[in-house]
Design a protein around this motif. Structure first.
Motif, PDB file in Angstrom:
ATOM      1  N   ILE A  48       0.920  -1.377   0.172  1.00  0.00           N
ATOM      2  CA  ILE A  48       0.012  -0.096   0.017  1.00  0.00           C
ATOM      3  C   ILE A  48       0.886   1.225   0.184  1.00  0.00           C
ATOM      4  CG2 ILE A  48      -1.763   1.169   1.422  1.00  0.00           C
ATOM      5  CD1 ILE A  48      -2.951  -1.333   2.210  1.00  0.00           C
ATOM      6  N   GLU A  49       1.892   1.300   0.854  1.00  0.00           N
ATOM      7  CA  GLU A  49       2.495   2.451   0.833  1.00  0.00           C
ATOM      8  C   GLU A  49       3.414   2.963  -0.388  1.00  0.00           C
ATOM      9  OE1 GLU A  49       3.402   5.911   2.591  1.00  0.00           O
ATOM     10  OE2 GLU A  49       2.245   4.426   3.765  1.00  0.00           O
ATOM     11  N   SER A  50       3.946   1.884  -1.226  1.00  0.00           N
ATOM     12  CA  SER A  50       4.746   2.132  -2.562  1.00  0.00           C
ATOM     13  C   SER A  50       3.745   2.095  -3.453  1.00  0.00           C
ATOM     14  CB  SER A  50       5.850   1.263  -2.570  1.00  0.00           C
ATOM     15  OG  SER A  50       5.410   0.113  -2.783  1.00  0.00           O
ATOM     16  N   GLY A  51       2.798   1.284  -3.486  1.00  0.00           N
ATOM     17  CA  GLY A  51       1.648   0.986  -4.687  1.00  0.00           C
ATOM     18  C   GLY A  51       2.146   0.114  -5.456  1.00  0.00           C
ATOM     19  N   GLN A  52       3.335  -0.548  -5.174  1.00  0.00           N
ATOM     20  CA  GLN A  52       3.954  -1.630  -5.989  1.00  0.00           C
ATOM     21  C   GLN A  52       3.311  -2.946  -6.006  1.00  0.00           C
ATOM     22  OE1 GLN A  52       8.111  -2.216  -4.677  1.00  0.00           O
ATOM     23  NE2 GLN A  52       8.284  -3.673  -6.499  1.00  0.00           N
ATOM     24  N   ALA A  68      -2.287  -1.268 -12.665  1.00  0.00           N
ATOM     25  CA  ALA A  68      -3.088  -0.258 -11.653  1.00  0.00           C
ATOM     26  C   ALA A  68      -2.827  -0.294 -10.420  1.00  0.00           C
ATOM     27  CB  ALA A  68      -4.409  -0.948 -12.116  1.00  0.00           C
ATOM     28  N   ALA A  69      -1.765  -1.197  -9.885  1.00  0.00           N
ATOM     29  CA  ALA A  69      -1.586  -1.187  -8.589  1.00  0.00           C
ATOM     30  C   ALA A  69      -1.674   0.092  -7.654  1.00  0.00           C
ATOM     31  CB  ALA A  69      -0.050  -1.959  -8.421  1.00  0.00           C
ATOM     32  N   LEU A  70      -0.641   1.037  -8.375  1.00  0.00           N
ATOM     33  CA  LEU A  70      -0.550   2.430  -7.503  1.00  0.00           C
ATOM     34  C   LEU A  70      -1.925   2.976  -7.365  1.00  0.00           C
ATOM     35  CD1 LEU A  70       1.200   4.671  -6.598  1.00  0.00           C
ATOM     36  CD2 LEU A  70       1.285   5.426  -8.904  1.00  0.00           C
ATOM     37  N   VAL A  75      -6.821   4.405  -3.716  1.00  0.00           N
ATOM     38  CA  VAL A  75      -7.986   4.345  -3.374  1.00  0.00           C
ATOM     39  C   VAL A  75      -8.002   4.041  -1.883  1.00  0.00           C
ATOM     40  CG1 VAL A  75     -10.271   2.702  -3.501  1.00  0.00           C
ATOM     41  CG2 VAL A  75      -9.014   3.648  -5.369  1.00  0.00           C
ATOM     42  N   VAL A  76      -7.427   3.068  -1.504  1.00  0.00           N
ATOM     43  CA  VAL A  76      -7.418   2.787   0.103  1.00  0.00           C
ATOM     44  C   VAL A  76      -6.677   4.044   0.819  1.00  0.00           C
ATOM     45  CG1 VAL A  76      -6.122   1.394   1.828  1.00  0.00           C
ATOM     46  CG2 VAL A  76      -6.926   0.277  -0.372  1.00  0.00           C
ATOM     47  N   LYS A  77      -5.937   4.483   0.498  1.00  0.00           N
ATOM     48  CA  LYS A  77      -5.269   5.636   1.210  1.00  0.00           C
ATOM     49  C   LYS A  77      -6.365   6.708   1.340  1.00  0.00           C
ATOM     50  CE  LYS A  77      -0.359   5.181  -0.234  1.00  0.00           C
ATOM     51  NZ  LYS A  77       0.560   5.775  -1.012  1.00  0.00           N
ATOM     52  N   GLN A  78      -6.993   7.048   0.230  1.00  0.00           N
ATOM     53  CA  GLN A  78      -8.036   8.228   0.325  1.00  0.00           C
ATOM     54  C   GLN A  78      -9.340   7.847   1.201  1.00  0.00           C
ATOM     55  OE1 GLN A  78      -7.828  11.115  -1.085  1.00  0.00           O
ATOM     56  NE2 GLN A  78      -5.821  10.488  -1.477  1.00  0.00           N
ATOM     57  N   SER A 110      -4.784  -6.605   4.368  1.00  0.00           N
ATOM     58  CA  SER A 110      -4.216  -7.519   5.088  1.00  0.00           C
ATOM     59  C   SER A 110      -4.333  -7.163   6.478  1.00  0.00           C
ATOM     60  CB  SER A 110      -2.537  -7.615   4.683  1.00  0.00           C
ATOM     61  OG  SER A 110      -2.092  -6.314   5.060  1.00  0.00           O
ATOM     62  N   PRO A 111      -4.398  -8.068   7.537  1.00  0.00           N
ATOM     63  CA  PRO A 111      -4.277  -7.695   8.743  1.00  0.00           C
ATOM     64  C   PRO A 111      -3.442  -6.867   9.584  1.00  0.00           C
ATOM     65  CG  PRO A 111      -4.570 -10.309   8.488  1.00  0.00           C
ATOM     66  CD  PRO A 111      -3.999  -9.632   7.518  1.00  0.00           C
ATOM     67  N   ASP A 112      -2.289  -6.702   9.020  1.00  0.00           N
ATOM     68  CA  ASP A 112      -1.284  -5.450   9.269  1.00  0.00           C
ATOM     69  C   ASP A 112      -1.493  -4.194   8.762  1.00  0.00           C
ATOM     70  OD1 ASP A 112      -0.211  -5.945   6.968  1.00  0.00           O
ATOM     71  OD2 ASP A 112       1.774  -6.667   7.566  1.00  0.00           O
ATOM     72  N   GLU A 113      -2.486  -4.180   7.620  1.00  0.00           N
ATOM     73  CA  GLU A 113      -2.749  -3.103   6.745  1.00  0.00           C
ATOM     74  C   GLU A 113      -1.738  -2.456   5.966  1.00  0.00           C
ATOM     75  OE1 GLU A 113      -5.127  -0.226   9.022  1.00  0.00           O
ATOM     76  OE2 GLU A 113      -6.471  -1.571   9.890  1.00  0.00           O
ATOM     77  N   GLN A 114      -0.658  -3.282   5.776  1.00  0.00           N
ATOM     78  CA  GLN A 114       0.459  -2.845   5.115  1.00  0.00           C
ATOM     79  C   GLN A 114       0.145  -3.463   3.236  1.00  0.00           C
ATOM     80  OE1 GLN A 114       2.927  -1.059   6.345  1.00  0.00           O
ATOM     81  NE2 GLN A 114       1.551  -0.981   7.813  1.00  0.00           N
ATOM     82  N   ARG A 115      -0.485  -4.554   3.155  1.00  0.00           N
ATOM     83  CA  ARG A 115      -0.704  -4.800   1.942  1.00  0.00           C
ATOM     84  C   ARG A 115      -2.258  -5.084   1.570  1.00  0.00           C
ATOM     85  NH1 ARG A 115       2.551  -7.489   4.513  1.00  0.00           N
ATOM     86  NH2 ARG A 115       1.144  -9.116   4.995  1.00  0.00           N
ATOM     87  N   LEU A 116      -2.367  -4.848   0.181  1.00  0.00           N
ATOM     88  CA  LEU A 116      -3.546  -5.075  -0.190  1.00  0.00           C
ATOM     89  C   LEU A 116      -3.588  -6.214  -1.116  1.00  0.00           C
ATOM     90  CD1 LEU A 116      -6.149  -3.498  -1.441  1.00  0.00           C
ATOM     91  CD2 LEU A 116      -4.816  -2.089  -2.753  1.00  0.00           C
ATOM     92  N   LEU A 117      -4.839  -7.067  -1.107  1.00  0.00           N
ATOM     93  CA  LEU A 117      -5.227  -8.073  -2.112  1.00  0.00           C
ATOM     94  C   LEU A 117      -6.167  -7.537  -3.180  1.00  0.00           C
ATOM     95  CD1 LEU A 117      -4.741 -10.933  -3.100  1.00  0.00           C
ATOM     96  CD2 LEU A 117      -6.061 -11.939  -1.455  1.00  0.00           C
TER      97      LEU A 117
END
Length: 140
Positions: A48-52, A68-70, A75-78, A110-117
């Motif tokens: 999520i942080e990098s959008g990679q 489209a990852a970034l 979307v999540v950040k907003q 993800s549970p740690d909110e660092q990644r997005l599926l």
């Protein structure tokens, strides 16, 4: 021949062990989602942080989830900012559904909110409840 500058330059091309491990886990997640949901159009694990995109798969060449990852990360950040602006303290995003005419796009943190599926499926060929359950199962 041992030339310090060349040795340091050679290290720049190597991915960090943490990134390699994260990418390996992400690819395993993508593979598991594809097995659990054979009609999937696209799936990606996104930092999520990098959008990679750490790993991705697309059934169609025209659908590139890594590209489209970034935007999906944004979307999540907003949405996080909107939740904060509304004063919804203690609330967390579980998933986000984007409904298109012919496709459903789901984003699950993800549970740690660092990644997005990220998952894209056909609106006609896929049961939304099953798609959400697959996301919940494999989002780690």
């Amino acid at each position: 021949m041992n030339i310090p500058l060349l040795n340091r330059l050679a290290q720049f091309g190597k991915p960090s062990p943490a990134l390699t491990e994260a990418s390996t886990r992400a690819q395993a997640t993508v593979d598991a989602v594809c097995l659990a949901l054979p009609e999937v159009l696209a799936v990606a694990v996104i930092a999520i942080e990098s959008g990679q995109a750490l790993a991705s798969y697309a059934a169609l060449p025209s659908l590139n989830p890594a590209k489209a990852a970034l935007y999906n990360a944004e979307v999540v950040k907003q949405k996080r900012q909107a939740i904060k602006a509304l004063g919804l303290n203690g609330e967390k995003i579980e998933d986000i559904l984007i409904t298109l005419r012919e496709q459903l796009h789901l984003l699950r943190l993800s549970p740690d909110e660092q990644r997005l599926l990220y998952l894209a499926v056909s609106a006609r060929d896929t049961n939304l409840a099953i798609a959400r359950d697959v996301l919940k199962t494999y989002c780690q």
